[in-house]
Design a protein around this motif. Structure first.
Motif: not given
Length: 213
Positions: A192, A209, A182, A212-213
């Motif tokens: 992430p 995670a 990462q 998050l994205w």
């Protein structure tokens, strides 16, 4: 022979549902992608709420309502709009991903046609995905690029589409297993964790995670 008669062994009205890819039964068959002739078809419901596996419990998860779609091209990362009833073609070899749905960049060796379908009455919106069946050495790749500078961090390949989801989850777990994966070797950015397209497989840290994205 250019033309050939087709004979049905059952009344036409009893077979129409088999030809309707948007019927509820078809959704269940094509959710994880299914080979149909020379093509692969996937159908996804667009819903805000779904479920995920947390330990031994199945728990409801409300994903963000806005899920952006991205591709990586010559100009870097670009957002790809989803226009109802308008087909978008993701060209072979183009890294692409859908925010909050799968936590990696998918790269395949076939063009991918994506058609968004808006909600209709009680039926949720859906996404229809069509691509050619991989042949020979054609692959699916699961890749991770640095969020800041797009350096390639990690990639795995699969040449067996019948084991796509097993290969996908193995790639996610391999990427997450080593924290060094990462950290970008070029700019030092800490990226992430990854997550699978199948939410039921989420570990707690992968589920986090996903948001998050």
């Amino acid at each position: 022979m250019l033309y050939q008669d087709i004979a049905l062994t059952t009344p036409l009205e009893d077979t129409l549902d088999q030809w309707n890819l948007l019927a509820d039964d078809a959704i269940r068959q094509f959710f994880g992608f299914k080979g149909t002739g020379d093509n692969i078809i996937g159908i996804r419901n667009i819903e805000r709420a779904t479920v995920a596996q947390l330990g031994e419990k199945t728990v409801p998860v409300a994903l963000p309502a806005i899920r952006k779609n991205y591709e990586i091209g010559p100009q870097g990362v670009v957002e790809v709009p989803r226009i109802p009833y308008s087909a978008h073609v993701t060209r072979a070899g183009t890294p692409h991903r859908t925010q909050h749905v799968f936590g990696y960049w998918h790269i395949n060796d076939k063009d991918e046609i994506i058609i968004p379908l808006p909600p209709d009455g009680d039926r949720p919106g859906r996404v229809l995905i069509i691509m050619g069946m991989p042949a020979g050495d054609e692959t699916d790749r699961f890749a991770w690029y640095c969020d800041k500078c797009l350096t390639l961090l990690f990639m795995r390949e699969s040449t067996n589409f019948d084991k796509f989801w097993a290969a996908e989850l193995a790639a996610v777990r391999d990427y997450n297993a080593d924290p060094e994966h990462q950290i970008c070797p070029t700019c030092g950015h800490h990226n992430p964790l990854a997550y699978s397209g199948m939410q039921q497989a989420d570990r707690p840290e992968e589920r986090e995670a996903r948001f998050l994205w």
